[in-house]
Scaffold this motif. Sequence first.
Motif, mmCIF file in Angstrom:
data_model
loop_
_atom_site.group_PDB
_atom_site.id
_atom_site.type_symbol
_atom_site.label_atom_id
_atom_site.label_comp_id
_atom_site.label_asym_id
_atom_site.label_seq_id
_atom_site.Cartn_x
_atom_site.Cartn_y
_atom_site.Cartn_z
ATOM 1 N N GLU A 195 44.521 29.687 0.091
ATOM 2 C CA GLU A 195 45.153 30.162 -1.147
ATOM 3 C C GLU A 195 46.517 29.513 -1.346
ATOM 4 O OE1 GLU A 195 45.242 34.431 -0.928
ATOM 5 O OE2 GLU A 195 43.049 34.586 -0.931
ATOM 6 N N ILE A 196 47.287 29.408 -0.294
ATOM 7 C CA ILE A 196 48.615 28.794 -0.379
ATOM 8 C C ILE A 196 48.483 27.311 -0.723
ATOM 9 C CG2 ILE A 196 50.639 28.131 0.995
ATOM 10 C CD1 ILE A 196 50.190 30.879 2.491
ATOM 11 N N ALA A 197 47.558 26.623 -0.067
ATOM 12 C CA ALA A 197 47.348 25.192 -0.339
ATOM 13 C C ALA A 197 46.962 24.982 -1.800
ATOM 14 C CB ALA A 197 46.275 24.625 0.590
ATOM 15 N N GLU A 198 46.114 25.854 -2.341
ATOM 16 C CA GLU A 198 45.716 25.718 -3.742
ATOM 17 C C GLU A 198 46.914 25.866 -4.680
ATOM 18 O OE1 GLU A 198 42.579 28.636 -3.944
ATOM 19 O OE2 GLU A 198 41.039 27.111 -3.551
ATOM 20 N N VAL A 199 47.810 26.806 -4.388
ATOM 21 C CA VAL A 199 48.998 27.004 -5.223
ATOM 22 C C VAL A 199 49.905 25.775 -5.155
ATOM 23 C CG1 VAL A 199 51.124 28.368 -5.471
ATOM 24 C CG2 VAL A 199 48.938 29.526 -5.087
ATOM 25 N N ILE A 200 50.152 25.287 -3.952
ATOM 26 C CA ILE A 200 51.028 24.120 -3.791
ATOM 27 C C ILE A 200 50.415 22.895 -4.465
ATOM 28 C CG2 ILE A 200 52.016 22.504 -2.116
ATOM 29 C CD1 ILE A 200 52.352 24.951 -0.222
ATOM 30 N N LEU A 201 49.128 22.657 -4.233
ATOM 31 C CA LEU A 201 48.476 21.492 -4.833
ATOM 32 C C LEU A 201 48.443 21.578 -6.353
ATOM 33 C CD1 LEU A 201 45.600 20.943 -2.274
ATOM 34 C CD2 LEU A 201 47.527 19.398 -2.734
ATOM 35 N N ALA A 202 48.227 22.760 -6.885
ATOM 36 C CA ALA A 202 48.244 22.909 -8.350
ATOM 37 C C ALA A 202 49.623 22.569 -8.896
ATOM 38 C CB ALA A 202 47.834 24.325 -8.737
ATOM 39 N N GLY A 203 50.656 23.023 -8.219
ATOM 40 C CA GLY A 203 52.019 22.715 -8.667
ATOM 41 C C GLY A 203 52.333 21.234 -8.555
ATOM 42 N N LEU A 204 51.980 20.627 -7.435
ATOM 43 C CA LEU A 204 52.223 19.196 -7.260
ATOM 44 C C LEU A 204 51.348 18.363 -8.185
ATOM 45 C CD1 LEU A 204 52.464 19.020 -3.359
ATOM 46 C CD2 LEU A 204 54.351 19.002 -5.018
ATOM 47 N N GLY A 205 50.176 18.870 -8.489
ATOM 48 C CA GLY A 205 49.248 18.156 -9.369
ATOM 49 C C GLY A 205 49.689 18.115 -10.812
ATOM 50 N N ALA A 206 50.642 18.941 -11.172
ATOM 51 C CA ALA A 206 51.143 18.958 -12.548
ATOM 52 C C ALA A 206 52.074 17.786 -12.824
ATOM 53 C CB ALA A 206 51.864 20.281 -12.829
ATOM 54 N N GLU A 207 52.526 17.102 -11.779
ATOM 55 C CA GLU A 207 53.415 15.955 -11.964
ATOM 56 C C GLU A 207 52.637 14.788 -12.560
ATOM 57 O OE1 GLU A 207 55.170 15.239 -8.139
ATOM 58 O OE2 GLU A 207 56.096 17.216 -8.086
ATOM 59 N N PRO A 208 53.293 13.921 -13.313
ATOM 60 C CA PRO A 208 52.601 12.789 -13.945
ATOM 61 C C PRO A 208 51.887 11.907 -12.911
ATOM 62 C CG PRO A 208 54.851 12.985 -14.764
ATOM 63 C CD PRO A 208 54.715 13.954 -13.636
ATOM 64 N N ASP A 209 50.643 11.565 -13.190
ATOM 65 C CA ASP A 209 49.826 10.662 -12.368
ATOM 66 C C ASP A 209 49.627 11.167 -10.935
ATOM 67 O OD1 ASP A 209 48.219 8.415 -12.519
ATOM 68 O OD2 ASP A 209 49.729 7.130 -11.600
ATOM 69 N N ALA A 210 49.837 12.465 -10.714
ATOM 70 C CA ALA A 210 49.752 13.017 -9.365
ATOM 71 C C ALA A 210 48.321 13.060 -8.835
ATOM 72 C CB ALA A 210 50.347 14.417 -9.339
ATOM 73 N N GLU A 211 47.371 13.319 -9.702
ATOM 74 C CA GLU A 211 45.987 13.478 -9.246
ATOM 75 C C GLU A 211 45.516 12.245 -8.485
ATOM 76 O OE1 GLU A 211 41.492 13.913 -11.011
ATOM 77 O OE2 GLU A 211 43.177 14.340 -12.322
ATOM 78 N N ARG A 212 45.784 11.087 -9.024
ATOM 79 C CA ARG A 212 45.347 9.836 -8.392
ATOM 80 C C ARG A 212 45.871 9.738 -6.961
ATOM 81 N NH1 ARG A 212 46.471 5.736 -12.262
ATOM 82 N NH2 ARG A 212 44.304 5.854 -12.793
#
Length: 161
Positions: free
Chosen positions: A123-140
């Motif tokens: 659950e914690i990893a999902e929250v952190i990754l969702a937040g970091l994933g909001a940054e531009p071009d982060a998904e790649r």
Amino acid sequence: MSARDANLLGALALALTDRLAATSPSGSAAEALVTLYDRGAGSSIDELARVCALSHSGAVRLADRLAAGEVVERRRGADQRSAALYLTPAGRRAARRILAGREAQMRAAMALLTGDQQRQLTEIAEVILAGLGAEPDAERRLCRLCDLDACGRRRGECPVR
């Protein structure tokens, strides 16, 4: 967050990174193979450079090494000046080994936790990754070594997307 908390998180990240590094070829090579394996077939050198955080010349050298190792082949790209990169059968096997090694190392680390702790960490990893994933071009960048079936992307469960 205290300085100790931040330090512990950094130490954990480094320990997990070290475990991952022990299971695969150099970081950029592993990133390229896994990216080309599932979602990046036909990627250009420029796309590879963005995923692996390399300069254009660094990505060219990486593609050259992978081609020399017979795990990647170059084909004609979208235009006359570009090349499209595809995994060979040996490259697909190498990518599967990288993903399997990554999973084994992370399973071993998670096995140190109780079932409840594993669920909390997820659950914690999902929250952190969702937040970091909001940054531009982060998904790649964030997903460059992901097993897309395991993360749930195809089922709409990827926290980065």
